[in-house]
Scaffold this motif. Sequence first.
Motif, mmCIF file in Angstrom:
data_model
loop_
_atom_site.group_PDB
_atom_site.id
_atom_site.type_symbol
_atom_site.label_atom_id
_atom_site.label_comp_id
_atom_site.label_asym_id
_atom_site.label_seq_id
_atom_site.Cartn_x
_atom_site.Cartn_y
_atom_site.Cartn_z
ATOM 1 N N VAL A 127 79.265 -76.462 -62.598
ATOM 2 C CA VAL A 127 78.768 -77.783 -62.212
ATOM 3 C C VAL A 127 78.895 -77.991 -60.708
ATOM 4 C CG1 VAL A 127 79.142 -80.268 -62.458
ATOM 5 C CG2 VAL A 127 79.242 -78.787 -64.471
ATOM 6 N N LEU A 128 80.008 -77.552 -60.134
ATOM 7 C CA LEU A 128 80.276 -77.806 -58.723
ATOM 8 C C LEU A 128 79.224 -77.159 -57.829
ATOM 9 C CD1 LEU A 128 82.343 -79.239 -56.930
ATOM 10 C CD2 LEU A 128 83.618 -77.086 -56.810
ATOM 11 N N PHE A 129 78.952 -75.873 -58.040
ATOM 12 C CA PHE A 129 77.970 -75.198 -57.185
ATOM 13 C C PHE A 129 76.581 -75.797 -57.349
ATOM 14 C CE2 PHE A 129 74.563 -71.977 -56.995
ATOM 15 C CZ PHE A 129 74.551 -71.781 -55.620
ATOM 16 N N ASN A 130 76.138 -75.947 -58.579
ATOM 17 C CA ASN A 130 74.777 -76.442 -58.804
ATOM 18 C C ASN A 130 74.612 -77.892 -58.352
ATOM 19 O OD1 ASN A 130 73.124 -74.288 -60.352
ATOM 20 N ND2 ASN A 130 75.111 -74.236 -61.359
ATOM 21 N N MET A 131 75.669 -78.697 -58.480
ATOM 22 C CA MET A 131 75.606 -80.076 -58.009
ATOM 23 C C MET A 131 75.485 -80.125 -56.489
ATOM 24 S SD MET A 131 78.400 -83.138 -58.487
ATOM 25 C CE MET A 131 79.599 -82.278 -57.441
ATOM 26 N N TYR A 136 72.222 -81.144 -51.830
ATOM 27 C CA TYR A 136 71.809 -80.730 -50.491
ATOM 28 C C TYR A 136 70.304 -80.845 -50.304
ATOM 29 C CZ TYR A 136 70.740 -77.660 -46.561
ATOM 30 O OH TYR A 136 70.258 -77.158 -45.389
ATOM 31 N N HIS A 137 69.542 -80.635 -51.359
ATOM 32 C CA HIS A 137 68.091 -80.658 -51.231
ATOM 33 C C HIS A 137 67.469 -82.012 -51.533
ATOM 34 C CE1 HIS A 137 68.629 -76.238 -51.196
ATOM 35 N NE2 HIS A 137 67.635 -76.328 -50.339
ATOM 36 N N VAL A 138 68.308 -83.043 -51.667
ATOM 37 C CA VAL A 138 67.812 -84.416 -51.604
ATOM 38 C C VAL A 138 67.386 -84.652 -50.155
ATOM 39 C CG1 VAL A 138 68.435 -86.854 -51.774
ATOM 40 C CG2 VAL A 138 69.272 -85.210 -53.486
ATOM 41 N N PRO A 139 66.160 -85.121 -49.898
ATOM 42 C CA PRO A 139 65.650 -85.190 -48.517
ATOM 43 C C PRO A 139 66.578 -85.850 -47.505
ATOM 44 C CG PRO A 139 63.882 -85.615 -50.049
ATOM 45 C CD PRO A 139 65.127 -85.498 -50.881
ATOM 46 N N LEU A 140 67.145 -87.009 -47.835
ATOM 47 C CA LEU A 140 68.022 -87.701 -46.886
ATOM 48 C C LEU A 140 69.255 -86.866 -46.565
ATOM 49 C CD1 LEU A 140 67.901 -91.414 -48.165
ATOM 50 C CD2 LEU A 140 66.889 -90.487 -46.068
ATOM 51 N N VAL A 141 69.820 -86.228 -47.574
ATOM 52 C CA VAL A 141 71.008 -85.399 -47.370
ATOM 53 C C VAL A 141 70.660 -84.175 -46.529
ATOM 54 C CG1 VAL A 141 72.797 -84.027 -48.516
ATOM 55 C CG2 VAL A 141 72.047 -86.196 -49.521
ATOM 56 N N HIS A 142 69.572 -83.510 -46.897
ATOM 57 C CA HIS A 142 69.152 -82.301 -46.171
ATOM 58 C C HIS A 142 68.925 -82.581 -44.694
ATOM 59 C CE1 HIS A 142 66.149 -79.433 -44.613
ATOM 60 N NE2 HIS A 142 66.779 -78.557 -45.362
ATOM 61 N N PRO A 198 65.739 -78.340 -61.919
ATOM 62 C CA PRO A 198 65.235 -79.644 -61.447
ATOM 63 C C PRO A 198 65.015 -79.708 -59.937
ATOM 64 C CG PRO A 198 66.964 -79.962 -63.078
ATOM 65 C CD PRO A 198 66.937 -78.498 -62.768
ATOM 66 N N ALA A 199 65.954 -79.165 -59.154
ATOM 67 C CA ALA A 199 65.805 -79.198 -57.690
ATOM 68 C C ALA A 199 64.592 -78.390 -57.254
ATOM 69 C CB ALA A 199 67.070 -78.660 -57.024
ATOM 70 N N CYS A 200 64.412 -77.209 -57.858
ATOM 71 C CA CYS A 200 63.250 -76.376 -57.513
ATOM 72 C C CYS A 200 61.947 -77.049 -57.929
ATOM 73 C CB CYS A 200 63.377 -75.005 -58.184
ATOM 74 S SG CYS A 200 64.719 -73.974 -57.532
ATOM 75 N N TYR A 211 60.799 -83.378 -46.259
ATOM 76 C CA TYR A 211 61.844 -83.115 -45.276
ATOM 77 C C TYR A 211 61.342 -83.343 -43.852
ATOM 78 C CZ TYR A 211 63.843 -80.955 -49.405
ATOM 79 O OH TYR A 211 64.310 -80.744 -50.678
ATOM 80 N N ALA A 212 61.931 -84.350 -43.187
ATOM 81 C CA ALA A 212 61.531 -84.657 -41.815
ATOM 82 C C ALA A 212 61.859 -83.512 -40.864
ATOM 83 C CB ALA A 212 62.216 -85.942 -41.362
ATOM 84 N N THR A 213 62.861 -82.710 -41.226
ATOM 85 C CA THR A 213 63.242 -81.571 -40.383
ATOM 86 C C THR A 213 62.065 -80.633 -40.152
ATOM 87 O OG1 THR A 213 65.476 -81.697 -41.293
ATOM 88 C CG2 THR A 213 64.880 -79.678 -40.128
ATOM 89 N N TYR A 214 61.145 -80.572 -41.099
ATOM 90 C CA TYR A 214 60.023 -79.634 -40.990
ATOM 91 C C TYR A 214 58.685 -80.338 -40.755
ATOM 92 C CZ TYR A 214 63.520 -76.439 -42.781
ATOM 93 O OH TYR A 214 64.661 -75.694 -42.932
ATOM 94 N N SER A 215 58.721 -81.643 -40.489
ATOM 95 C CA SER A 215 57.466 -82.353 -40.252
ATOM 96 C C SER A 215 57.537 -83.307 -39.060
ATOM 97 C CB SER A 215 57.053 -83.147 -41.504
ATOM 98 O OG SER A 215 58.069 -84.075 -41.873
ATOM 99 N N ASP A 216 58.717 -83.830 -38.752
ATOM 100 C CA ASP A 216 58.886 -84.769 -37.643
ATOM 101 C C ASP A 216 59.354 -84.001 -36.404
ATOM 102 O OD1 ASP A 216 60.099 -86.612 -35.773
ATOM 103 O OD2 ASP A 216 60.070 -88.114 -37.367
#
Length: 299
Positions: A127-131, A136-142, A198-200, A211-216
């Motif tokens: 659970v820990l790793f997958n969580m 991490y791949h939630v846009p705001l978090v990323h 789900p994340a994928c 992801y703003a990191t790759y567009s803004d």
Amino acid sequence: MLGLQYFSFEALWSPWFFFLMAALVIFYFYLAGPWKEKHASNEPKVTGWQKILFVSGMIMLYLAQGGPLDLLGHMMFTFHMVDMSLSYLIVPPLVLLGIPAYLWRIAFRASFWSKLSGFMHPILTLVLFNMLFSIYHVPLVHDYVMTHFAVHRIYYLVLLVTSFMMWWQIACPVPEWNRLTDLRKMAYIFANGMLLTPACALIIFSSTSMYATYSDPEIWARAMGYCIGGDSGSLLAKFTGPTFFNLMEPVEDQQLGGIVMKLVQEVMYGCILAYVFFQWYKKEHKDSEDEVPDHGALS
């Protein structure tokens, strides 16, 4: 190619990280050679296959976190997912299986580690790793992690540690510390694949760039500044943003990155699942043969 010619040798190859990886490899060969002969001569010899696994793992970790792939991962989301796949799905089992059992026993022989054994419960590590990976791949978090240097380093280190904890349950290098039977390992691998889906899927099927990191361009420049260091402002001012290096639209790059991650996950977990299954089948087949009575001996 892909704009790498614009960056310095230090930005491309991260010499300090290279020296760290090289030092770890040298230290490994010392422990597997001269140190072993002096302090653990009765232990089985470290095989050539184990050495190949460990060195391969170190090379992949260096490329993903310090080599050109790391820089490309700040330009294209696809390469970012390649880095994630190498770092957390491929490197851990290679390193775990490459380090001989006697070194693990020595490293964790202190009584201190027994007090932390609860953290290695298979369900907790699963659970820990997958969580952490999914959050991490939630846009705001990323975007936050990518634009805050200290948070970025800490989060990646925690992800690496938890990935080793998760893979330990599947590729445990010390037989007597193995907590899972072969059947449970197969279920564990299947559960890992399900929890990452789900994340994928969110990334693959999104119709907009998340992801703003790759567009803004402004946020991208901040993330790149932490990556390349030095006088990055004058260099990054030459470019219009991540689209300068990317032949695809941000949403296409994002979808391809999700597909890459899912494919690597499926292939890696599929290979491990097949290996565990055949090991279980051979063991069961051997046990059934041993149980067959020898009628010739009775006569």
